[in-house]
Design a protein around this motif. Structure first.
Motif, mmCIF file in Angstrom:
data_model
loop_
_atom_site.group_PDB
_atom_site.id
_atom_site.type_symbol
_atom_site.label_atom_id
_atom_site.label_comp_id
_atom_site.label_asym_id
_atom_site.label_seq_id
_atom_site.Cartn_x
_atom_site.Cartn_y
_atom_site.Cartn_z
ATOM 1 N N THR A 262 -53.637 -74.300 -107.036
ATOM 2 C CA THR A 262 -53.436 -72.853 -107.086
ATOM 3 C C THR A 262 -51.942 -72.566 -107.208
ATOM 4 O OG1 THR A 262 -55.352 -72.518 -105.674
ATOM 5 C CG2 THR A 262 -53.839 -70.684 -105.843
ATOM 6 N N ARG A 263 -51.624 -71.568 -108.027
ATOM 7 C CA ARG A 263 -50.220 -71.180 -108.203
ATOM 8 C C ARG A 263 -50.157 -69.676 -108.426
ATOM 9 N NH1 ARG A 263 -45.685 -74.158 -109.582
ATOM 10 N NH2 ARG A 263 -44.024 -72.957 -110.574
ATOM 11 N N VAL A 264 -49.216 -69.026 -107.767
ATOM 12 C CA VAL A 264 -48.945 -67.604 -108.003
ATOM 13 C C VAL A 264 -47.672 -67.543 -108.846
ATOM 14 C CG1 VAL A 264 -48.395 -65.381 -106.950
ATOM 15 C CG2 VAL A 264 -50.047 -66.911 -105.840
ATOM 16 N N VAL A 265 -47.801 -66.906 -110.010
ATOM 17 C CA VAL A 265 -46.670 -66.811 -110.929
ATOM 18 C C VAL A 265 -46.160 -65.378 -110.974
ATOM 19 C CG1 VAL A 265 -47.461 -68.769 -112.294
ATOM 20 C CG2 VAL A 265 -48.127 -66.483 -112.981
ATOM 21 N N ASP A 266 -44.875 -65.239 -111.176
ATOM 22 C CA ASP A 266 -44.206 -63.932 -111.165
ATOM 23 C C ASP A 266 -44.335 -63.179 -112.479
ATOM 24 O OD1 ASP A 266 -43.207 -63.378 -108.657
ATOM 25 O OD2 ASP A 266 -41.387 -64.559 -108.954
ATOM 26 N N HIS A 267 -45.533 -63.138 -113.022
ATOM 27 C CA HIS A 267 -45.768 -62.424 -114.267
ATOM 28 C C HIS A 267 -47.104 -61.699 -114.160
ATOM 29 C CE1 HIS A 267 -42.389 -64.541 -115.987
ATOM 30 N NE2 HIS A 267 -42.925 -65.667 -115.546
ATOM 31 N N PRO A 268 -47.206 -60.524 -114.756
ATOM 32 C CA PRO A 268 -48.477 -59.791 -114.698
ATOM 33 C C PRO A 268 -49.574 -60.526 -115.474
ATOM 34 C CG PRO A 268 -46.902 -58.619 -116.083
ATOM 35 C CD PRO A 268 -46.171 -59.785 -115.486
ATOM 36 N N LEU A 269 -50.800 -60.256 -115.106
ATOM 37 C CA LEU A 269 -51.958 -60.899 -115.721
ATOM 38 C C LEU A 269 -51.959 -60.747 -117.237
ATOM 39 C CD1 LEU A 269 -54.658 -62.368 -115.520
ATOM 40 C CD2 LEU A 269 -55.729 -60.179 -114.983
ATOM 41 N N ASP A 270 -51.615 -59.566 -117.750
ATOM 42 C CA ASP A 270 -51.589 -59.353 -119.198
ATOM 43 C C ASP A 270 -50.661 -60.352 -119.893
ATOM 44 O OD1 ASP A 270 -53.421 -57.282 -119.078
ATOM 45 O OD2 ASP A 270 -51.905 -55.696 -119.201
#
Length: 132
Positions: free
Chosen positions: A16-24
């Motif tokens: 799992t990773r949370v990235v600093d970019h919106p889903l779009d």
């Protein structure tokens, strides 16, 4: 934001990773050749349900499920003749960021789960870099 969690259970790997970019933005990257290659490897191309893919490293499979901005599931063979396994990538908004969760299931007992976890960690990092 760079949060990474991984677990390795018998016959599956989860990263799992949370990235600093919106889903779009993340979805747009995955739909371009360089984004698909970030996930599948050089030459890999994500297609619609039922479409084959093959990467230069010998891995290959078929897209099994395709839900825009939610989930992509594909079969994954490590090489010709290798058993079919399943990779499931879920994505969801997390504030202004995107959470990516990748689960690789149905692994053979002798699978190198550490190497697979590293492969998928690197893939999610490449997706994040491509979304920048």
């Amino acid at each position: 934001m760079d949060t990474m969690e991984e677990t390795t259970e018998p016959r599956s790997v989860k990263v799992t990773r949370v990235v600093d970019h919106p889903l779009d933005s993340v979805w747009a990257v995955l739909m371009k050749p360089h984004g698909a290659e970030a996930l599948l490897g050089e030459g890999g191309n994500l297609g619609n349900k039922g479409e084959d893919w093959r990467a230069a490293d010998g891995t290959y499979g078929v897209t099994r499920s395709f839900h825009p901005k939610e989930q992509i599931r594909f079969s994954w063979h490590a090489s010709d003749g290798a058993p079919r396994t399943l990779v499931d990538l879920h994505m969801r908004p997390s504030g202004a960021a995107t959470e990516l969760e990748l689960v690789h299931d149905h692994l053979p007992q002798d699978a190198d789960t550490d190497a697979l976890a590293q492969r998928w960690r690197s893939a999610l990092e490449r997706i994040e870099s491509a979304a920048s």
